[in-house]
Design a protein around this motif. Structure first.
Motif, PDB file in Angstrom:
ATOM      1  N   ARG A  92      29.955  37.487  35.055  1.00 55.29           N
ATOM      2  CA  ARG A  92      30.966  38.481  35.383  1.00 55.29           C
ATOM      3  C   ARG A  92      30.391  39.887  35.498  1.00 55.29           C
ATOM      4  O   ARG A  92      30.810  40.665  36.365  1.00 55.29           O
ATOM      5  N   LEU A  93      29.433  40.248  34.662  1.00 53.44           N
ATOM      6  CA  LEU A  93      28.874  41.590  34.723  1.00 53.44           C
ATOM      7  C   LEU A  93      28.187  41.827  36.059  1.00 53.44           C
ATOM      8  O   LEU A  93      28.307  42.911  36.646  1.00 53.44           O
ATOM      9  N   ARG A  94      27.490  40.837  36.564  1.00 51.26           N
ATOM     10  CA  ARG A  94      26.847  40.987  37.871  1.00 51.26           C
ATOM     11  C   ARG A  94      27.893  41.200  38.964  1.00 51.26           C
ATOM     12  O   ARG A  94      27.691  41.991  39.891  1.00 51.26           O
ATOM     13  N   GLU A  95      29.003  40.482  38.865  1.00 52.06           N
ATOM     14  CA  GLU A  95      30.080  40.672  39.841  1.00 52.06           C
ATOM     15  C   GLU A  95      30.629  42.091  39.753  1.00 52.06           C
ATOM     16  O   GLU A  95      30.901  42.730  40.784  1.00 52.06           O
ATOM     17  N   LEU A  96      30.799  42.594  38.531  1.00 55.34           N
ATOM     18  CA  LEU A  96      31.321  43.946  38.352  1.00 55.34           C
ATOM     19  C   LEU A  96      30.352  44.997  38.890  1.00 55.34           C
ATOM     20  O   LEU A  96      30.780  46.026  39.430  1.00 55.34           O
ATOM     21  N   LEU A  97      29.056  44.754  38.746  1.00 53.60           N
ATOM     22  CA  LEU A  97      28.077  45.688  39.300  1.00 53.60           C
ATOM     23  C   LEU A  97      28.202  45.777  40.816  1.00 53.60           C
ATOM     24  O   LEU A  97      28.171  46.872  41.394  1.00 53.60           O
ATOM     25  N   VAL A  98      28.354  44.623  41.457  1.00 54.73           N
ATOM     26  CA  VAL A  98      28.520  44.615  42.917  1.00 54.73           C
ATOM     27  C   VAL A  98      29.817  45.309  43.304  1.00 54.73           C
ATOM     28  O   VAL A  98      29.847  46.144  44.228  1.00 54.73           O
ATOM     29  N   GLU A  99      30.899  44.973  42.599  1.00 49.29           N
ATOM     30  CA  GLU A  99      32.205  45.570  42.911  1.00 49.29           C
ATOM     31  C   GLU A  99      32.200  47.081  42.734  1.00 49.29           C
ATOM     32  O   GLU A  99      32.921  47.804  43.432  1.00 49.29           O
ATOM     33  N   ASN A 100      31.382  47.566  41.783  1.00 51.89           N
ATOM     34  CA  ASN A 100      31.312  49.005  41.515  1.00 51.89           C
ATOM     35  C   ASN A 100      30.098  49.651  42.171  1.00 51.89           C
ATOM     36  O   ASN A 100      29.676  50.739  41.757  1.00 51.89           O
ATOM     37  N   HIS A 101      29.536  48.982  43.186  1.00 53.32           N
ATOM     38  CA  HIS A 101      28.408  49.512  43.960  1.00 53.32           C
ATOM     39  C   HIS A 101      27.240  49.920  43.046  1.00 53.32           C
ATOM     40  O   HIS A 101      26.618  50.967  43.242  1.00 53.32           O
ATOM     41  N   TYR A 102      26.989  49.111  42.047  1.00 53.86           N
ATOM     42  CA  TYR A 102      25.890  49.285  41.095  1.00 53.86           C
ATOM     43  C   TYR A 102      25.999  50.580  40.288  1.00 53.86           C
ATOM     44  O   TYR A 102      24.999  51.110  39.798  1.00 53.86           O
ATOM     45  N   ASP A 103      27.218  51.075  40.127  1.00 56.10           N
ATOM     46  CA  ASP A 103      27.472  52.164  39.193  1.00 56.10           C
ATOM     47  C   ASP A 103      27.623  51.528  37.807  1.00 56.10           C
ATOM     48  O   ASP A 103      28.657  50.954  37.479  1.00 56.10           O
ATOM     49  N   ILE A 104      26.576  51.627  37.005  1.00 52.63           N
ATOM     50  CA  ILE A 104      26.551  50.922  35.723  1.00 52.63           C
ATOM     51  C   ILE A 104      27.640  51.423  34.773  1.00 52.63           C
ATOM     52  O   ILE A 104      28.262  50.635  34.056  1.00 52.63           O
ATOM     53  N   SER A 105      27.898  52.726  34.778  1.00 44.86           N
ATOM     54  CA  SER A 105      28.928  53.261  33.879  1.00 44.86           C
ATOM     55  C   SER A 105      30.288  52.629  34.163  1.00 44.86           C
ATOM     56  O   SER A 105      30.993  52.193  33.251  1.00 44.86           O
ATOM     57  N   SER A 106      30.660  52.567  35.439  1.00 38.89           N
ATOM     58  CA  SER A 106      31.954  51.985  35.806  1.00 38.89           C
ATOM     59  C   SER A 106      31.992  50.496  35.487  1.00 38.89           C
ATOM     60  O   SER A 106      32.994  49.978  34.976  1.00 38.89           O
ATOM     61  N   ALA A 107      30.883  49.789  35.788  1.00 41.56           N
ATOM     62  CA  ALA A 107      30.838  48.343  35.551  1.00 41.56           C
ATOM     63  C   ALA A 107      30.935  48.024  34.062  1.00 41.56           C
ATOM     64  O   ALA A 107      31.675  47.113  33.657  1.00 41.56           O
ATOM     65  N   LEU A 108      30.218  48.771  33.220  1.00 40.94           N
ATOM     66  CA  LEU A 108      30.238  48.500  31.783  1.00 40.94           C
ATOM     67  C   LEU A 108      31.584  48.865  31.164  1.00 40.94           C
ATOM     68  O   LEU A 108      32.044  48.203  30.232  1.00 40.94           O
ATOM     69  N   SER A 109      32.219  49.905  31.675  1.00 44.42           N
ATOM     70  CA  SER A 109      33.550  50.274  31.186  1.00 44.42           C
ATOM     71  C   SER A 109      34.559  49.165  31.490  1.00 44.42           C
ATOM     72  O   SER A 109      35.354  48.779  30.624  1.00 44.42           O
ATOM     73  N   GLU A 110      34.511  48.622  32.708  1.00 47.51           N
ATOM     74  CA  GLU A 110      35.393  47.508  33.063  1.00 47.51           C
ATOM     75  C   GLU A 110      35.066  46.267  32.235  1.00 47.51           C
ATOM     76  O   GLU A 110      35.968  45.537  31.807  1.00 47.51           O
ATOM     77  N   PHE A 111      33.780  46.034  32.023  1.00 46.84           N
ATOM     78  CA  PHE A 111      33.335  44.871  31.257  1.00 46.84           C
ATOM     79  C   PHE A 111      33.871  44.946  29.829  1.00 46.84           C
ATOM     80  O   PHE A 111      34.371  43.948  29.283  1.00 46.84           O
ATOM     81  N   ALA A 112      33.800  46.132  29.218  1.00 42.68           N
ATOM     82  CA  ALA A 112      34.318  46.309  27.852  1.00 42.68           C
ATOM     83  C   ALA A 112      35.809  46.017  27.790  1.00 42.68           C
ATOM     84  O   ALA A 112      36.292  45.353  26.868  1.00 42.68           O
ATOM     85  N   ASN A 113      36.561  46.483  28.783  1.00 42.34           N
ATOM     86  CA  ASN A 113      38.009  46.248  28.802  1.00 42.34           C
ATOM     87  C   ASN A 113      38.329  44.766  29.006  1.00 42.34           C
ATOM     88  O   ASN A 113      39.235  44.225  28.360  1.00 42.34           O
ATOM     89  N   GLU A 114      37.593  44.095  29.884  1.00 44.85           N
ATOM     90  CA  GLU A 114      37.839  42.669  30.123  1.00 44.85           C
ATOM     91  C   GLU A 114      37.513  41.840  28.885  1.00 44.85           C
ATOM     92  O   GLU A 114      38.235  40.895  28.549  1.00 44.85           O
ATOM     93  N   LEU A 115      36.438  42.184  28.181  1.00 44.42           N
ATOM     94  CA  LEU A 115      36.083  41.462  26.959  1.00 44.42           C
ATOM     95  C   LEU A 115      37.123  41.684  25.869  1.00 44.42           C
ATOM     96  O   LEU A 115      37.420  40.778  25.090  1.00 44.42           O
ATOM     97  N   SER A 116      37.685  42.881  25.826  1.00 43.62           N
ATOM     98  CA  SER A 116      38.726  43.164  24.842  1.00 43.62           C
ATOM     99  C   SER A 116      39.965  42.308  25.104  1.00 43.62           C
ATOM    100  O   SER A 116      40.565  41.767  24.177  1.00 43.62           O
ATOM    101  N   ILE A 117      40.326  42.182  26.366  1.00 37.06           N
ATOM    102  CA  ILE A 117      41.485  41.350  26.722  1.00 37.06           C
ATOM    103  C   ILE A 117      41.218  39.888  26.376  1.00 37.06           C
ATOM    104  O   ILE A 117      42.070  39.186  25.828  1.00 37.06           O
ATOM    105  N   ALA A 118      40.000  39.415  26.675  1.00 34.72           N
ATOM    106  CA  ALA A 118      39.665  38.008  26.417  1.00 34.72           C
ATOM    107  C   ALA A 118      39.573  37.699  24.937  1.00 34.72           C
ATOM    108  O   ALA A 118      39.962  36.610  24.488  1.00 34.72           O
ATOM    109  N   SER A 119      39.074  38.639  24.139  1.00 40.46           N
ATOM    110  CA  SER A 119      38.889  38.396  22.699  1.00 40.46           C
ATOM    111  C   SER A 119      40.100  38.803  21.872  1.00 40.46           C
ATOM    112  O   SER A 119      40.267  38.335  20.748  1.00 40.46           O
ATOM    113  N   GLN A 120      40.902  39.715  22.433  1.00 35.51           N
ATOM    114  CA  GLN A 120      42.043  40.308  21.722  1.00 35.51           C
ATOM    115  C   GLN A 120      41.613  41.254  20.602  1.00 35.51           C
ATOM    116  O   GLN A 120      42.375  41.512  19.663  1.00 35.51           O
ATOM    117  N   TYR A 121      40.389  41.766  20.701  1.00 35.39           N
ATOM    118  CA  TYR A 121      39.889  42.727  19.733  1.00 35.39           C
ATOM    119  C   TYR A 121      39.256  43.910  20.453  1.00 35.39           C
ATOM    120  O   TYR A 121      39.061  43.888  21.669  1.00 35.39           O
TER     121      TYR A 121
END
Length: 326
Positions: A92-121
């Motif tokens: 998923r992180l690789r997909e987010l990097l592509v979706e965010n045009h390799y802007d790591i800050s945006s990709a990691l921010s989205e990744f953190a939010n998606e993991l929070s939703i999946a874990s509920q923490y």
């Protein structure tokens, strides 16, 4: 060492306590787990677990809750079991990097939010150390007579735009030559060959100073970026704490927002799942647990993920989730 039956009871108490949020009695255990033993037997085994300080009795209930040591015992069993299982790794992180045009800050921010939703923490994603990435190319673009935009392109696909100020105007051709020189020699910065090539390349002290400013700017920028942390689901941490430990919210948030969390993630930095519970994190913290693992942008560039929740966390789900991350 505890018996298999005691282990089953301990596991049941931990999991029921996570689900119900209250001390667990023998009747609840029998009803929820269809245990083929008498309540007296369960109570006797619970007494043994209490003597071993794996569970605790509260003053307001006849039930038992898991102690920090009991949760640790339970988690160790989980980690041992999951270490033998193969898990399908998600990209998923690789997909987010592509979706965010390799802007790591945006990709990691989205990744953190998606993991929070999946874990509920609450989740933290630490930015990778770009010093371990390889610079593929450097471009210098003149914005005006004195302002220069430095575009740094990495082999991972990550791009950084940094600003430089030159003391005297530089032509586009001069900037191109400087950029080509630094790109070709950047990986030799710390040896004598670079100094020799730099002295042979520069035509003036000004050019030498400008190149050193470039290198200092890159170094300072990546030092600042390496400690960047992206948080997802901050409110979930507050929601997870109950009335009895609400006073612990402030020290927990202070800990998360301090450099201590960065140091802890560095200490727990490896490819396996790591769990810190309560006082194992810090003596003043008794109500949270932190589960960490590593993520990869490529074989070279890696960072840390942390899931933060109450000590009565759903460890099974969290460990299962983190085991799927590459």
């Amino acid at each position: 060492m505890i018996s298999d039956r005691q282990l089953s009871i301990l596991n049941a108490i931990v999991e029921d306590y996570v689900d119900l949020g209250q001390p667990i009695g023998s009747k609840t255990l029998i009803e929820r787990h269809k245990l083929n033993v008498s309540p007296a037997t369960i109570r006797n085994e619970m007494k043994q677990l209490e003597e071993l300080r794996l569970i605790e009795k509260t003053h307001t209930s006849s039930g038992r809750s898991p102690s920090e040591s009991g949760i640790r015992y339970y988690v160790n069993q989980l980690l041992q079991q999951t270490s033998h299982h193969r898990h399908k790794k998600m990209q998923r992180l690789r997909e987010l990097l592509v979706e965010n045009h390799y802007d790591i800050s945006s990709a990691l921010s989205e990744f953190a939010n998606e993991l929070s939703i999946a874990s509920q923490y609450t989740t933290l994603v630490m930015r990778p150390n770009h010093k371990k990435d390889i610079i593929n190319n450097i471009h210098l673009i003149r914005a005006n007579a004195y302002l220069v935009i430095m575009v740094v392109v990495f082999t991972s696909g990550h791009v950084e735009n940094l600003h430089l100020v030159s003391k005297v105007p530089l032509s586009s051709d001069e900037l191109t030559n400087i950029a080509n020189f630094v790109t070709a020699t950047y990986n030799e910065l710390n040896n004598q060959r670079f100094e020799n090539e730099l002295n042979a390349f520069v035509k003036s002290d000004f050019e030498k100073d400008f190149i050193k400013d470039m290198l200092d700017t890159i170094e300072v920028h990546f030092d600042n970026q390496s400690n960047g942390i992206y948080m997802g689901g901050k409110v979930k941490l507050i929601d997870a704490l109950n009335e009895s430990n609400v006073a612990s919210i402030q020290p927990i948030l202070q800990y998360i927002e301090s450099n201590k969390i960065t140091q802890l993630l560095d200490e727990m930095s490896n490819s396996s799942i790591n769990v810190k519970i309560g006082h194992e994190i810090e003596s003043s913290l008794s109500d949270i647990s932190i589960v960490t693992t590593q993520y990869h942008i490529d074989d070279r560039l890696k960072g840390q993920i942390a899931v933060i929740g109450p000590t009565a966390m759903n460890y099974q789900n969290v460990i299962r989730l983190l085991n799927t991350i590459w």
